[in-house]
Design an enzyme around this catalytic site. Sequence first.
Site, PDB file in Angstrom:
ATOM      1  N   ASP A  66       0.840  -1.204   0.000  1.00 51.82           N
ATOM      2  CA  ASP A  66       0.000   0.000   0.000  1.00 51.82           C
ATOM      3  C   ASP A  66       0.877   1.257   0.000  1.00 51.82           C
ATOM      4  OD1 ASP A  66       0.877  -0.056   2.610  1.00 51.82           O
ATOM      5  OD2 ASP A  66      -1.101   0.206   3.518  1.00 51.82           O
ATOM      6  N   SER A  67       2.211   1.061  -0.032  1.00 54.45           N
ATOM      7  CA  SER A  67       3.120   2.184  -0.313  1.00 54.45           C
ATOM      8  C   SER A  67       2.832   2.728  -1.705  1.00 54.45           C
ATOM      9  CB  SER A  67       4.583   1.739  -0.204  1.00 54.45           C
ATOM     10  OG  SER A  67       4.802   0.557  -0.943  1.00 54.45           O
ATOM     11  N   ASP A  73      -1.276  -6.324  -0.317  1.00 51.66           N
ATOM     12  CA  ASP A  73      -1.229  -5.644   0.979  1.00 51.66           C
ATOM     13  C   ASP A  73      -2.616  -5.122   1.339  1.00 51.66           C
ATOM     14  OD1 ASP A  73       0.063  -4.719   3.191  1.00 51.66           O
ATOM     15  OD2 ASP A  73       1.102  -3.073   2.180  1.00 51.66           O
ATOM     16  N   LYS A 117      -0.862  -9.555   2.943  1.00 52.28           N
ATOM     17  CA  LYS A 117      -0.121  -9.047   4.104  1.00 52.28           C
ATOM     18  C   LYS A 117      -1.054  -8.107   4.859  1.00 52.28           C
ATOM     19  CE  LYS A 117       3.182  -5.700   3.838  1.00 52.28           C
ATOM     20  NZ  LYS A 117       2.583  -4.661   4.721  1.00 52.28           N
ATOM     21  N   GLU A 159      -1.215  -5.401   8.460  1.00 50.01           N
ATOM     22  CA  GLU A 159      -0.527  -4.774   9.583  1.00 50.01           C
ATOM     23  C   GLU A 159      -1.255  -5.123  10.874  1.00 50.01           C
ATOM     24  OE1 GLU A 159       0.152  -0.569   8.993  1.00 50.01           O
ATOM     25  OE2 GLU A 159       0.933  -0.898   6.964  1.00 50.01           O
ATOM     26  N   GLU A 203       9.150  -4.175  10.493  1.00 51.27           N
ATOM     27  CA  GLU A 203       9.549  -2.869   9.955  1.00 51.27           C
ATOM     28  C   GLU A 203      10.126  -1.993  11.061  1.00 51.27           C
ATOM     29  OE1 GLU A 203       6.882  -0.916   7.246  1.00 51.27           O
ATOM     30  OE2 GLU A 203       8.054   0.940   7.286  1.00 51.27           O
TER      31      GLU A 203
HETATM   32  O1  KIV Z   1       3.518  -1.097   1.637  1.00 47.25           O
HETATM   33  C1  KIV Z   1       4.691  -1.477   1.644  1.00 47.25           C
HETATM   34  O2  KIV Z   1       5.469  -1.231   0.723  1.00 47.25           O
HETATM   35  C2  KIV Z   1       5.142  -2.236   2.799  1.00 47.25           C
HETATM   36  C3  KIV Z   1       6.613  -2.527   2.892  1.00 47.25           C
HETATM   37  C4  KIV Z   1       7.335  -1.315   3.281  1.00 47.25           C
HETATM   38  C5  KIV Z   1       6.881  -3.668   3.802  1.00 47.25           C
HETATM   39  O3  KIV Z   1       4.366  -2.573   3.642  1.00 47.25           O
END
Ligand code: KIV
Length: 268
Positions: free
Chosen positions: A45-46, A84, A114, A116, A182
């Site tokens: 989600d970056s 994510d 993934k 959080e 992280e």
């Molecule tokens: O969203 C992302 O790119 C991430 C990584 C920094 C692990 O969660």
Amino acid sequence: MKKNTVRRFAEMKRSGERISMLTGYDYMWGSLLDEAGIDIILVGDSLGNVVLGFDTTCPVTMDDMIRHTAAVSRGVKNGFVLGDMPFLSANLGVYEAVKNAGRFVAEGGANGVKLEGGAGAAPVIGAIVEAGIPVCAHIGLRPQSVNIQGYVTQGVSEESAEQLRKDALAVEKAGAFAVVLEKVEPGLAGEITRMLSIPTIGIGSGPSCDGQVLVVHDMLGVYEKVPPFVKKYADLRKIILGAAEEYNREVKQGVFPEEKDADNKQTL
Ligand code: KIV
């Protein structure tokens, strides 16, 4: 080469083979990173920061993530595509979380998700795994909680270190196949890595994790500002600016196209 699976990652942990993970956001990144042999391509989600231009990851929606995950999946043959789960998509109850995780697989072609969260997310992780979807947990600095945590190193005080140990054990017990650490204090990241039987994937957490992940735009030097722990493997910013400026100059000066460049009889 064979498609990467969670069984292979468990085997890599046992044998001490390191796991490589990079973020990717569309077909181009999916196909290039896969060709380079990256084990896990994380549609992070970056996306919100490096592709959509937001200050945080919080505005990223499920629909954004599904569209980009599907584009990455179309380019990947061997890598494990990890979608994510964006802000709040796994926090509004188990039913919503499983439904959203399912969209990553059914519509996005992802191989896993993934999310959080640590001990508090264990019931959700368990339910998603029970539905047949591999989960990678993400503890330590959680960018979706920036308004609580800021962007500081986690696990420095004994209280915070103890909470991270509990989080790591809880996500492993809930069935996560791996956990991203992280910005965890490097000594603690090493301790957690030795404590767990699932792989740890570090970002800004030192060299002792079972694998490493970076944001692809950061490690390729697309933007000037990157977190201090990032190693720049290329200076793509310089290459892109140089090429675009040369093109701009040549178009304005009438240097491009030349007669030979405009041969319309040739097909692609
Ligand atoms: O969203 C992302 O790119 C991430 C990584 C920094 C692990 O969660």
